[in-house]
Motif scaffolding. Structure first.
Motif, mmCIF file in Angstrom:
data_model
loop_
_atom_site.group_PDB
_atom_site.id
_atom_site.type_symbol
_atom_site.label_atom_id
_atom_site.label_comp_id
_atom_site.label_asym_id
_atom_site.label_seq_id
_atom_site.Cartn_x
_atom_site.Cartn_y
_atom_site.Cartn_z
ATOM 1 N N GLN A 45 10.072 -13.337 3.634
ATOM 2 C CA GLN A 45 10.812 -13.491 4.617
ATOM 3 C C GLN A 45 11.945 -12.330 4.869
ATOM 4 O OE1 GLN A 45 10.710 -15.514 6.914
ATOM 5 N NE2 GLN A 45 9.276 -17.262 5.870
ATOM 6 N N MET B 181 5.397 -27.062 0.530
ATOM 7 C CA MET B 181 6.040 -26.193 1.531
ATOM 8 C C MET B 181 7.567 -26.729 1.624
ATOM 9 S SD MET B 181 4.260 -23.664 1.827
ATOM 10 C CE MET B 181 5.307 -22.872 3.245
ATOM 11 N N TYR C 209 6.657 -14.914 12.895
ATOM 12 C CA TYR C 209 5.331 -15.835 12.710
ATOM 13 C C TYR C 209 4.189 -15.085 13.053
ATOM 14 C CZ TYR C 209 2.574 -19.606 11.003
ATOM 15 O OH TYR C 209 1.535 -20.507 10.258
ATOM 16 N N LEU D 25 6.389 -18.835 -6.323
ATOM 17 C CA LEU D 25 6.153 -19.290 -4.902
ATOM 18 C C LEU D 25 7.465 -19.204 -4.318
ATOM 19 C CD1 LEU D 25 3.665 -21.903 -4.884
ATOM 20 C CD2 LEU D 25 3.191 -19.530 -4.691
ATOM 21 N N ARG D 26 8.528 -19.497 -4.781
ATOM 22 C CA ARG D 26 9.902 -19.048 -4.001
ATOM 23 C C ARG D 26 10.134 -17.867 -4.135
ATOM 24 N NH1 ARG D 26 13.367 -24.267 -6.580
ATOM 25 N NH2 ARG D 26 12.830 -25.698 -4.952
ATOM 26 N N ILE E 12 9.220 -25.635 -1.730
ATOM 27 C CA ILE E 12 9.556 -24.162 -1.563
ATOM 28 C C ILE E 12 10.636 -23.710 -0.340
ATOM 29 C CG2 ILE E 12 8.270 -21.962 -1.383
ATOM 30 C CD1 ILE E 12 7.528 -23.510 -4.010
ATOM 31 N N THR E 13 10.156 -24.133 0.789
ATOM 32 C CA THR E 13 10.913 -23.601 1.879
ATOM 33 C C THR E 13 11.872 -24.624 2.578
ATOM 34 O OG1 THR E 13 9.381 -24.256 3.552
ATOM 35 C CG2 THR E 13 8.917 -22.375 2.314
ATOM 36 N N ASN F 284 7.829 -16.359 -1.190
ATOM 37 C CA ASN F 284 8.221 -16.542 0.227
ATOM 38 C C ASN F 284 9.363 -15.942 0.301
ATOM 39 O OD1 ASN F 284 10.068 -18.875 1.744
ATOM 40 N ND2 ASN F 284 7.977 -18.693 2.587
ATOM 41 N N ARG F 285 10.666 -15.834 -0.251
ATOM 42 C CA ARG F 285 11.748 -15.188 -0.314
ATOM 43 C C ARG F 285 11.518 -13.601 0.214
ATOM 44 N NH1 ARG F 285 14.119 -16.844 -4.314
ATOM 45 N NH2 ARG F 285 14.006 -14.879 -5.618
ATOM 46 N N MET G 129 2.440 -17.415 3.917
ATOM 47 C CA MET G 129 3.564 -17.523 3.729
ATOM 48 C C MET G 129 4.399 -16.819 2.272
ATOM 49 S SD MET G 129 5.113 -18.325 6.359
ATOM 50 C CE MET G 129 4.044 -17.063 7.180
ATOM 51 N N PHE G 130 3.563 -16.160 1.880
ATOM 52 C CA PHE G 130 3.911 -15.708 0.243
ATOM 53 C C PHE G 130 3.315 -14.099 0.253
ATOM 54 C CE2 PHE G 130 2.963 -20.364 0.110
ATOM 55 C CZ PHE G 130 4.078 -20.875 -0.360
ATOM 56 N N ALA H 158 1.073 -23.139 4.758
ATOM 57 C CA ALA H 158 1.250 -22.292 3.576
ATOM 58 C C ALA H 158 0.458 -21.064 3.708
ATOM 59 C CB ALA H 158 1.076 -23.247 2.200
#
Length: 350
Positions: free
Chosen positions: A187, A147, A207, A179-180, A150-151, A183-184, A161-162, A158
């Motif tokens: 978000q 994490m 969250y 994974l980036r 990635i973040t 996650n992006r 979060m994806f 984790a």
């Protein structure tokens, strides 16, 4: 004599020029002829492969008679040498020039990897590292290390979060690349939903909305029910009633879960067991898709506080405990032989 020698020299030059032009024209026409293939061929061009190395490979494959000719040709057309690494699908009927043009454009094969709604982080990362098209760079990393890469936040769990979605990639992409993006995308979508939310919702942060979405994701795969289930859980939170949802119990059990939960499991405290805690669990319990997030932010209004699986993948919703107990007796204690708590496979009927 000098005149004759000059004429012979001039004739030799003319013959050489004509011969060179003929050979050049012959090879150039060869570049535009269909390749000798009858089915699609996949060609991998590794990073750092030079134009001439690729031409020698094509010569060895019988796609080109003289790789050395391409050295001269590329000097006349230097724009052809800007080939890009990747995996290319070469179809029958294409010429070598078509292939070179394709490689200059970087028109590579697009592969797909799907993060499945309701899968845990462990299931997702296992599937990611089982895909031989993706470079595994995170296999030896702890969750905190992963994490942080990635973040940038090693303290962020984790789980959840994806974004559960299908991602296109080219062969050789890394697990970090995918994974980036996942996650992006989560978000970005979450922020848009949070900014337009009804502020009366019982979430203190985006969250917490993901936590709710993950519970919704695990409770039903029926699209029409997501907002109904969100409504039940939001109403429970608003009146201080425990969520009492089985998927949180299962998640808290970890590897000890072997297919069913008992009354003792419901009473055994874990950080995620919503039969023993008074609010949302501390983390999501699965990956979530856009629909579950939308449902978490748009709970259906009503008075239902309970629901029970009918056995065909859908649920019966009740406003009172008496109605709920009657539904439990009907659907749970006298289960039909083909009972299922999740929807049937696509195309089948219960």
């Amino acid at each position: 004599m000098l005149k004759k020698l000059f004429l012979l020299f001039l004739l030799a030059i003319i013959v050489a020029v004509v011969a060179a032009w003929y050979l050049f024209d012959y090879h150039e026409r060869e570049l535009y002829a269909p390749l000798p293939i009858e089915e699609t061929v996949v060609v991998n061009v590794n990073q750092g492969t030079s134009f001439q190395q690729l031409m020698r490979r094509f010569e060895a494959d019988g796609w080109l008679k003289q790789a050395d000719f391409m050295r001269l040709y590329s000097r006349l057309h230097p724009e052809l040498t800007s080939i890009r690494a990747g995996e290319y699908a070469i179809n029958p009927g294409r010429s070598l020039m078509d292939v070179i043009d394709q490689m200059n454009r970087g028109d590579v094969i697009a592969h797909r990897f799907t993060i499945i709604e309701g899968h845990t982080f462990r299931q997702m990362i296992t599937a990611l590292h089982a895909d031989e098209r993706i470079q595994p760079t995170l296999k030896d990393k702890s969750e905190a290390e992963l994490m942080e890469i990635i973040t940038g936040d090693p303290d962020l769990p984790a789980e959840g979060m994806f974004l559960a979605e299908t991602y296109q990639f080219i062969r050789g992409a890394t697990d970090v690349d995918i994974l980036r993006r996942a996650n992006r995308d989560l978000q970005s979508f979450l922020e848009a939903q949070w900014m337009s939310r009804d502020e009366s919702l019982p979430y203190k942060s985006p969250y917490e909305a993901v936590i709710m979405a993950s519970i919704i994701e695990r409770e039903t795969g029926v699209a029409a029910e997501r907002s109904k289930i969100a409504g039940v859980f939001v109403r429970r939170l608003n009146i201080g009633m425990r969520l009492q949802t089985d998927p949180t119990v299962i998640y808290g059990m970890g590897d000890s879960y072997v297919g069913r939960i008992t009354r003792a499991d419901l009473q055994r405290p874990t950080p995620w067991n919503t039969y023993t805690i008074d609010a949302l669990p501390p983390t999501p319990i699965s990956m979530v898709g856009r629909e579950a997030i939308v449902a978490a932010f748009n709970p259906l209004e009503g008075n239902a506080l309970y629901f029970v699986a009918r056995g065909d993948g859908t649920h019966h919703f009740s406003a009172t405990l008496r109605e709920h107990n009657n539904a439990v007796n009907r659907y749970q204690r006298n289960r039909r032989s083909d009972y299922r708590s999740s929807p049937p496979p696509a195309g089948n009927t219960p």
